[in-house]
Write a protein that holds these residues in place. Structure first.
Motif, short mmCIF file in Angstrom:
data_model
loop_
_atom_site.label_atom_id
_atom_site.label_comp_id
_atom_site.label_asym_id
_atom_site.label_seq_id
_atom_site.Cartn_x
_atom_site.Cartn_y
_atom_site.Cartn_z
N THR A 132 66.06 -19.94 -36.83
CA THR A 132 64.76 -19.70 -37.46
C THR A 132 64.95 -19.21 -38.89
N GLN A 133 66.08 -18.57 -39.16
CA GLN A 133 66.35 -18.18 -40.55
C GLN A 133 66.54 -19.40 -41.43
N ASN A 135 79.81 -9.15 -43.52
CA ASN A 135 80.88 -8.52 -44.30
C ASN A 135 82.10 -8.34 -43.40
N LEU A 185 83.17 -4.88 -42.25
CA LEU A 185 82.38 -4.18 -41.22
C LEU A 185 82.77 -4.63 -39.82
N GLY A 238 83.93 -2.48 -35.71
CA GLY A 238 83.20 -2.56 -34.45
C GLY A 238 81.70 -2.73 -34.65
N VAL A 239 81.32 -3.40 -35.73
CA VAL A 239 79.91 -3.64 -36.00
C VAL A 239 79.64 -5.12 -35.75
N THR A 240 78.59 -5.43 -34.95
CA THR A 240 78.24 -6.84 -34.77
C THR A 240 77.23 -7.24 -35.82
N GLN A 241 77.48 -8.38 -36.45
CA GLN A 241 76.57 -8.83 -37.50
C GLN A 241 75.97 -10.17 -37.09
N SER A 242 75.25 -10.15 -35.96
CA SER A 242 74.76 -11.42 -35.43
C SER A 242 73.73 -12.06 -36.35
N GLY A 270 73.78 -11.44 -39.73
CA GLY A 270 74.44 -11.60 -41.01
C GLY A 270 74.69 -10.26 -41.67
N MET A 276 73.86 -7.07 -43.51
CA MET A 276 72.57 -6.38 -43.57
C MET A 276 72.49 -5.24 -44.59
N GLU A 277 73.60 -4.85 -45.21
CA GLU A 277 73.50 -3.78 -46.20
C GLU A 277 72.61 -4.23 -47.35
N LYS A 332 69.56 -5.15 -47.15
CA LYS A 332 68.59 -6.20 -46.78
C LYS A 332 67.57 -5.67 -45.78
N VAL A 336 65.11 -6.24 -42.34
CA VAL A 336 65.16 -6.96 -41.07
C VAL A 336 64.12 -8.08 -41.02
N GLY A 338 65.65 -11.06 -43.35
CA GLY A 338 66.91 -11.61 -42.88
C GLY A 338 67.81 -12.08 -44.02
N GLN A 384 80.15 -2.35 -29.30
CA GLN A 384 79.78 -2.99 -30.55
C GLN A 384 78.40 -2.49 -31.00
N VAL A 385 78.29 -2.06 -32.25
CA VAL A 385 77.04 -1.52 -32.76
C VAL A 385 76.37 -2.56 -33.67
N THR A 438 73.79 0.18 -41.37
CA THR A 438 73.71 -0.21 -42.78
C THR A 438 72.34 0.17 -43.33
N ALA A 439 72.31 0.58 -44.60
CA ALA A 439 71.05 0.98 -45.23
C ALA A 439 70.30 -0.27 -45.69
N ASP A 467 62.78 0.25 -44.58
CA ASP A 467 62.64 -0.86 -43.63
C ASP A 467 62.04 -0.37 -42.31
N LEU A 478 58.76 -20.36 -35.63
CA LEU A 478 59.79 -21.21 -36.24
C LEU A 478 60.53 -20.56 -37.40
#
Lengths: 568, 194
Positions: free
Chosen positions: A3-4, A308, A311, A315-319, A321, A323-324, A326, A328, A331, B110-111, B117-118, B124, B165
Motif C-alpha cells: 500500500t505504500q 537503517n 538499527l 534488534g530493531v525490526t524495520q518492517s 522501513g 522510521m527515524e 518520519k 507513521v 510511511g 525484536q522491537v 526512533t523519534a 506523531d 489501497l
C-alpha cells in the motif's frame, strides 16, 4: 509495504493526468486565449491594473521585462524586511512572538522573495500571524514572477522574426490570479476539511492522559500550506513543515500536497508544447526530465524502505522501513518520494527529516538540487533546462560540423558565453560556500561546535546540503545544522540572491537576443531538437556537467557514509 | 525610473490586499464549515478535550506508549532529532531505548522501529499495528484484562489505508488509550469528535 508503493504510484499518476489539461490552460492564459474563467478574472485583472496605474497592453522588450521584474522584486525585499523586523508589536500576534533580528530577517526575506523558503527559524515561535501572511504573499508573487518570466522565454521561442514577448506585468498578474489563486483555493479547502487549522486564534491547550498541560500552536495554516506547495515555495507554517500532524494530518492531505508540489512544474512543460505548437518538443523535454526523476526516486524509495542497517543489528525490526525522522501515517515510501519531488522541483517542503535519511536518499536529494531542472521550480525550472538545451545544441552542432541552431535561430558566441556562465554559477556557489564553511569549521571546531549535529561524513553533508539548497533556491535542509547564526544567514542569503536573479537574467537575455535574429524556417538540414536522439544528448550533457562538478563533494559526504554504513 | 518604481509599488500593495487579505479571509470563511471550524481537530472524552492529531508523551506501563520524541511532545515547538543514520551517539540512544523497552516488556526479542526512533515532527500521534500489539501482554498484565480483548480493541481502532489501497495502516495512540480507559465501563461511549 504494497500500500505504500500504491500510494506513491497514484500520486505520480494523478499529477500527470492533471498536468496535461493544466498545461493546456496555462498555455491559453499566456497566449490570451479565452477560457471559461475569464468572466470572473477579466474584471478582476482590470481592477488590479486600474488601482496600480499600469497599462497591461503594450508589449515589452526582454530588457524592459527584466527591469520590471528586478524593480518589483526590490520593493518586495524592502517591505518584507520592514514587516519581519517590526511584527512583534504589530497586530495579528496572539502568541506574542518577537520580531526577527536583522540577520535572520535578511535571510528570511531573501529566502521567500527568491522563491527559496530556506527557513532558519521555526514558524511556531519566530513569526506572528502577520509575519506568516506576508511570507504567504511572497509565496504567491515570487512563484508568479517565475512563471511570468518563463512565459516571456516561451514567447521568444515562437516562430518568425521578432515575436512579441508580451507584457511582464500582465503575465505576472495572470500567473497569480488565473493559475495560482484558483488552485490554491481548491487545495486549501481540501486541507481545511481534512483537519489543517485555519484560525486566527492563538495557541490551544490540552491536558494529556498523563496529566501534563500542553500548549498547541496553530494558526491560518491551510491557506499558507496550499500556496507553499503549489508555488514550489516549500516554507512550512510549522517548524517541521509537512511532517507536522497539523500541516499534513492524513494520507489524503499528503497526496493533495504532494500532487500540488509537482503539478505546475510539469504543467509548464506541456504549456510550452501548446504555446509553440510543438507537442513533440514538450514530450522530449518531459521524457528527459522523467528519466532523470526516476533515476533519483527509485534508489531513494528502496533505500528508505530497506531501513537503517545499523538499527537492525540492535534488534530493531524495520518492517515498514527506516522510521527515524518520519511519521507513521505517511510511511517511508511516501517520505522518500516526497524528498525527491521536493528537491527536483526546487520546492523544499519536507514531510520527513532529511537529516535522518539513509545515505542514498541524501545523495539523490542532493543530486536533484544540483541538477535543478528535472521539472524544476515553477517557471525557473524550465529556464535552467533551457541553458542545457543551448549547451546540447552547441555540442551537437560541433559534432556534426553544422552551425548550431535552436528552433530556427543561430546560436553564436554571445549566447554561449552567457549559457556557460550560468551553467557554472551553480556549482561555483555550492562548492565555494561548502569549501568556505568546511574551512571555518575545521579551523575553529570548538567555537563552531554548534554548527553540526552529526560527526564525520554526515556532518560534511549538512554543510554541502545547505549551500546546495540555497543555490538551487530549494529551501529544504539537513536541519541538524545550527543555521541561525550571522554567518549562515548572510552567506546563504547572498547565495540565494545570486542564484535566483542571474539564472533568470541569463536565459531571458539569450532568448531575447535569439528572438531578434533572422528566422530560418526548418529544412532538411535543420538539427531537430524534438527527437529521442537529441533528448539523450541533453540528458548526457546534464549528467556530465553534474558529475564533473559535484561527484568529488558527494564522495566526501553521502557516498562515504553509504560505504561505511553498509560495510557488513 | 519613476515610471517603473511607483507602478511596481502600487501593484505590490494591490497584491497585499488580494493575497494577504481577500484570499486568507475566503479560506477562513470556508474553514468555518469544516469539522471543528478550522481550529485543529479536537476530540472530547469524559469531559476532557484533546487534539487527536497531536501525539502525547505517554510513558507509563498502564497505557500504550507512543513514539519517542526529540522535543518531548512540545506542540508549541515541533522538531525531529535530525540524527544521521551512522551517528554513534544516536545508535547508543536507540540501543538504550531498546533495552528500556525490553525491561518494561519482558520476552520481547525484536522491537518495532517506531517505538525506538523519534518521529519527524516530535508529535506523531500514530503507531503501526505491530508496535501496538507488542505492548499488549504488558498492558494485559498491568490492567488485569485479557490479551484477546486488547487485541479486539486494537483491531477496532486500526485505521485502514486510504480506500484500502494507499498508504500505511495505523492506530491513533490517544484514541486507543481513551478506549482502553473506557473498556468494560458501562455508560461511557466512544470519544466524541467535536
Amino acid at each position: 509495504m504494497d500500500t505504500q508503493i500504491f500510494g506513491i504510484a497514484v500520486m505520480y499518476l494523478l499529477v500527470v493526468l492533471l498536468a496535461i489539461p493544466l498545461g493546456r490552460y496555462i498555455g491559453k492564459v499566456f497566449d490570451y486565449e479565452s477560457t471559461w474563467l475569464d468572466k470572473f478574472f477579466d474584471p478582476l485583472d482590470r481592477l488590479i491594473f486600474q488601482l496600480s496605474g499600469i497599462d497591461p497592453r503594450p508589449a515589452m522588450s526582454w530588457q524592459q521585462s527584466l527591469v520590471a521584474l528586478l524593480v518589483i522584486n526590490g520593493w518586495w525585499l524592502v517591505i518584507s524586511m520592514l514587516v519581519l523586523t517590526t511584527m512583534g508589536w504589530m497586530p495579528l500576534n496572539p502568541d506574542g512572538n518577537p520580531s526577527m533580528p536583522f540577520d535572520l530577517a535578511f535571510n528570511t526575506t531573501i529566502s521567500f522573495v527568491t522563491n527559496t523558503n530556506l527557513q532558519h527559524y521555526s514558524g511556531e515561535s519566530a513569526l506572528s500571524y502577520l509575519g506568516q501572511m506576508i511570507l504567504m504573499l511572497w509565496q504567491f508573487i515570487s512563484a508568479g514572477t517565475g512563471m511570468a518570466i518563463a512565459a516571456v522565454v516561451f514567447k521568444a521561442m515562437k516562430e518568425g522574426l521578432n515575436p512579441s514577448l508580451g507584457n511582464f506585468y500582465s503575465l505576472l498578474v495572470r500567473s497569480c490570479t488565473r493559475i495560482l489563486l484558483p488552485l490554491a483555493i481548491v487545495t486549501a479547502t481540501i486541507l481545511a476539511f481534512e483537519g489543517v487549522p485555519m484560525t486566527f486564534e492563538g495557541k490551544g491547550t490540552m491536558t494529556t492522559v498523563q496529566g501534563e498541560t500542553v500548549a498547541v500552536s496553530r494558526g491560518p495554516a491551510a491557506a499558507f500550506v496550499a500556496i507553499k506547495q503549489l508555488g514550489t515555495n516549500g516554507g512550512g507554517f510549522f517548524g517541521v513543515n509537512s511532517s507536522h500532524p497539523l500541516e499534513n494530518p492524513t494520507y489524503l492531505t499528503n497526496i493533495v500536497e504532494d500532487v500540488g508540489l509537482f503539478l505546475i512544474p510539469i504543467a509548464m512543460v506541456f504549456a510550452l508544447g501548446f504555446m509553440l505548437k510543438r507537442r513533440k518538443l514538450a514530450l522530449t523535454i518531459f521524457g528527459v526530465m522523467t528519466l532523470g526523476f526516476l533515476m533519483l526516486v527509485v534508489p531513494a524509495v528502496l533505500s528508505e524502505l530497506g531501513g537503517n542497517p545499523a538499527l537492525s543489528k540492535l534488534g530493531v525490526t524495520q518492517s515498514v522501513g527506516s522510521m527515524e525522522g518520519k511519521e507513521v501515517r505517511l510511511g517511508p515510501a511516501a517520505s522518500a518520494y516526497w524528498a525527491i519531488n521536493t528537491t527536483v522541483t526546487s520546492n523544499g517542503s519536507v514531510n520527513a527529516m532529511h537529516d535522518s535519511m539513509t545515505p542514498l536518499t541524501v545523495l539523490t536529494t542532493l543530486l536533484g538540487m544540483m541538477i535543478n531542472c528535472f521539472y524544476g521550480g515553477v517557471g525557473v525550472g524550465f529556464l535552467n533546462f533551457y541553458i542545457f538545451i543551448i549547451l546540447a545544441v552547441f555540442i551537437s552542432g560541433l559534432m556534426v560540423g553544422r552551425t548550431p541552431e535552436l528552433l530556427g535561430r543561430k546560436i553564436e558566441a554571445n549566447e554561449m558565453k552567457i549559457a556557460m556562465g550560468i551553467a557554472l554559477l551553480h556549482p561555483f556557489l555550492i562548492l565555494a560556500g561548502t569549501a568556505l564553511s568546511s574551512y571555518l569549521y575545521a579551523e575553529n571546531p570548538a567555537e563552531l561546535a554548534g554548527w553540526l549535529n552529526n560527526p564525520g561524513y554526515h556532518g560534511f553533508s549538512e554543510l554541502l546540503y545547505e549551500f546546495t539548497s540555497a543555490s538551487a533556491n530549494n529551501g529544504s535542509g539537513l536541519e541538524g545544522l545550527g543555521d541561525n547564526t550571522p554567518f549562515w544567514n548572510y552567506a546563504t542569503g547572498l547565495v540565494m540572491l545570486l542564484a535566483r536573479y542571474l539564472p533568470i537574467i541569463g536565459p531571458v537575455a539569450i532568448a531575447g537576443q535569439l528572438a531578434a535574429k533572422k528566422y530560418i524556417p526548418e529544412s532538411e538540414g535543420t538539427l531537430r531538437v524534438d527527437t529521442g536522439t537529441f533528448g539523450i544528448l541533453i540528458f548526457a550533457v546534464i549528467l556530465i556537467i553534474a558529475s564533473l562538478s559535484f561527484f568529488p563533494a558527494l564522495t566526501l559526504g553521502p557516498l562515504a557514509e553509504y560505504f561505511s554504513l553498509y560495510r557488513s | 525610473m519613476k515610471t517603473t518604481l511607483i507602478p511596481a509599488l502600487r501593484l505590490t500593495l494591490v497584491c497585499v490586499v488580494l493575497f494577504m487579505g481577500v484570499y486568507p479571509a475566503l479560506i477562513w470563511g470556508i474553514a468555518q464549515l469544516a469539522p471543528n471550524r478550522g481550529r485543529g481537530e479536537i476530540v472530547a472524552n469524559n469531559g476532557a478535550t484533546y487534539f487527536t492529531q497531536i501525539g502525547q508523551n505517554i510513558t507509563t506501563d498502564r497505557y500504550f506508549n507512543g513514539r519517542p520524541s526529540a522535543v518531548g511532545y512540545n506542540a508549541a515547538g515541533s522538531g525531529g532529532s535530525n540524527k544521521g543514520p551512522s551517528n554513534p551517539e544516536y545508535l547508543a540512544t536507540v540501543a538504550a531505548r531498546v533495552d528500556t523497552f525490553r525491561v518494561h516488556n519482558p520476552g520481547t526479542s525484536q522491537v518495532p522501529a517506531e517505538l525506538v526512533t523519534a518521529s519527524g515532527s516530535g508529535l506523531d500521534p500514530h503507531l503501526s499495528v505491530e508496535a501496538v500489539l507488542v505492548q499488549v501482554p504488558r498492558i494485559a498484565k498491568v490492567r488485569g484484562v485479557s490479551e484477546a480483548s486488547l487485541r479486539d480493541l486494537t483491531a477496532q481502532h486500526t485505521e485502514k489505508p486510504l480506500l484500502g489501497l494507499f498508504g500505511p495502516e495505523k492506530v491513533n495512540v490517544l484514541e486507543l488509550n481513551l478506549a482502553l480507559d473506557n473498556l468494560g465501563k458501562k455508560g461511557f461511549g466512544n470519544p466524541i469528535h467535536l
